[in-house]
Design a protein around this motif. Structure first.
Motif, PDB file in Angstrom:
ATOM      1  N   LYS A 238       0.821  -1.202   0.000  1.00 27.74           N
ATOM      2  CA  LYS A 238       0.000   0.000   0.000  1.00 27.74           C
ATOM      3  C   LYS A 238       0.861   1.260   0.000  1.00 27.74           C
ATOM      4  N   ALA A 239       1.949   1.220   0.763  1.00 24.38           N
ATOM      5  CA  ALA A 239       2.810   2.403   0.864  1.00 24.38           C
ATOM      6  C   ALA A 239       3.595   2.669  -0.410  1.00 24.38           C
ATOM      7  N   TYR A 306       2.565  14.099  -1.396  1.00 27.14           N
ATOM      8  CA  TYR A 306       2.864  12.692  -1.151  1.00 27.14           C
ATOM      9  C   TYR A 306       2.543  12.332   0.299  1.00 27.14           C
ATOM     10  N   SER A 309      -1.151  12.168   0.889  1.00 31.51           N
ATOM     11  CA  SER A 309      -1.754  10.944   0.339  1.00 31.51           C
ATOM     12  C   SER A 309      -1.578   9.764   1.278  1.00 31.51           C
ATOM     13  N   HIS A 310      -0.651   9.879   2.228  1.00 32.40           N
ATOM     14  CA  HIS A 310      -0.432   8.838   3.222  1.00 32.40           C
ATOM     15  C   HIS A 310      -0.913   9.294   4.599  1.00 32.40           C
TER      16      HIS A 310
END
Length: 451
Positions: A238-239, A306, A309-310
């Motif tokens: 996922k990461a 980025y 998004s996490h």
């Protein structure tokens, strides 16, 4: 009278002469080789000593700058210890150089007196006395001398590093070079040091405090349940955006942050996930980076997006560095308008196409925790009174910084300008008013460093 030599005797004579010539040649070559090796060893020792001297002088110069702007006995004592240490190392380097050739006697004296003078000022301040304007000016003058000396040593270092002249030639060349040629005159420069010293009384850079952030057991891993390798593989997928089926095992990482490690078959992607809690420690993507095509501002925005998004949002940009067209941005955790420097996250961006090259959050995992609400015990105005009068305040904010003892201290961060245009960060304890830290910001086109 004719002397006849038999053929056998003639052959013997020629053989003896040839043997003698060969023996002499061998002896000459052996002596030449020995001298050459000795010369190379000596030049290597000299070059290493000059490079070490250059490094220590830069450290001394940085500390002298801080000494001009520090305002507390504690900070001055710390700086005096640093000067004493670096002066000792610099003298050790000088001892290995041909002092007579380069007229370095005055330099040795100067370096010795820098440490002695700083210690004498520290003792004076510890006794409750204040540094006079004249003493502060002496520190400034010492710094100016040190800056000039660094320039001279740099020229000497470059000439010797080229390897096309030896030290005797370097001495002759630099002693006859004149200032109009745009180069330093080493011999005269050192002589001037000696004559004028009578006036004196006797990365990859991670931002400020980065050396301390990984030196303790990770706080975020405490009490966390251990996950399986397959659970970690799903987290890694996922990461990284890589299907779990394409991530193969690449061993385990031990140490303070035990992790499962994975990589792709082509080894272009590496990622680590902690065994406790399943946190991503790092994720790197191998790529060839071309010429820069995006600006630093665009790179920072890409890194922010980025992180968002996490689901990492409570951070602010700290400092950045560009190396080999890769921009590494440092983000620090923020809460209630307080910047927590120990909680560090790093994101690297390719400056050609904006692709993410790496993500690291070891600092964040090591130091992030639920902290009690922090309110300053002294006002910003009271803290500002602790600053040197030679500093002009440009910006103020609240921050938490790590200490040498791996604890944290709540501070006012004053971003200031020095009298010579230096960019200075001063940290004043928001509870006691003590001067906790002083840093010099070195701002260039490729980022910001501290000294």
């Amino acid at each position: 009278m004719n002397i006849r030599i038999s053929r056998r005797a003639f052959v013997r004579i020629i053989t003896f002469i040839t043997a003698a010539i060969v023996t002499l040649a061998a002896l000459f070559y052996a002596n030449y080789s020995e001298n050459l090796q000795h010369k190379r060893a000596q030049e290597y020792t000299y070059l290493q000593s000059v490079e070490d001297l250059y490094t220590y002088l830069n450290s001394i110069n940085s500390t002298l700058t801080k000494g001009v702007y520090c305002s507390s006995p504690q900070m001055l004592n710390t700086l005096a210890s640093m000067l004493w240490r670096d002066a000792g190392f610099a003298k050790n380097s000088l001892a290995l150089l041909p002092i007579d050739y380069f007229q370095l006697g005055g330099t040795y004296k100067f370096i010795s007196q820098v440490g002695d003078y700083a210690v004498s000022l520290a003792k004076k301040v510890s006794n409750g006395e204040s540094i006079t304007e004249e003493e502060a000016q002496t520190l400034q003058t010492m710094r100016e001398y040190c800056t000039d000396l660094i320039g001279s040593i740099y020229v000497l270092q470059e000439i010797v590093r080229q390897g096309n002249i030896d030290y005797n030639q370097a001495n002759e060349e630099m002693s006859t070079t004149n200032a109009e040629d745009g180069q330093f005159n080493i011999g005269n420069g050192f002589k001037n040091f000696e004559e004028s010293l009578g006036e004196f009384p006797s990365l990859i850079y991670d931002g400020p405090f980065s050396d301390h952030i990984l030196q303790k057991d990770p706080l975020m891993l405490k009490g966390q349940a251990e996950i399986t390798r397959e659970q970690a593989r799903d987290i890694a997928a996922k990461a990284s955006g890589i299907p779990a089926s394409e991530l193969k095992d690449s061993g385990d990482e031990e140490g303070r942050m035990p992790s499962y490690c994975f990589e792709t078959a082509d080894q272009n992607v590496d990622i680590g996930v902690t065994k406790a809690g399943g946190f991503v420690t790092y994720c790197t993507f191998s790529a060839e980076v071309g010429e820069m095509a995006i600006t630093p501002e665009e790179g920072i925005q890409i890194a922010k997006e980025y992180l968002q998004s996490h689901n990492i949002t409570s951070v602010e940009t700290s400092y950045y560095e560009i190396s080999n067209n890769i921009m590494t941005i440092n983000f620090a955790y923020t809460s209630n308008n307080i910047t927590y420097y120990p909680d560090l996250i790093k994101v690297s961006v390719a400056m050609d196409d904006g692709e993410i090259i790496s993500f690291h959050q070891r600092g964040y995992l090591a130091n992030h925790q639920e902290r009690a609400a922090q309110v300053p015990s002294i006002t910003q105005e009271q803290a500002a009174k602790k600053l040197s009068p030679l500093l002009t305040v440009e910006q103020v904010k609240l921050a938490v910084i790590p200490t040498q003892g791996l604890n944290e201290v709540f501070c006012y961060e004053f971003k200031c300008t020095g009298q010579n245009g230096e960019n200075i960060l001063v940290y004043i304890n928001a509870e006691t008013g003590a001067e906790e830290q002083l840093l010099i910001l070195l701002i260039g086109e490729n980022g910001t460093l501290t000294a």
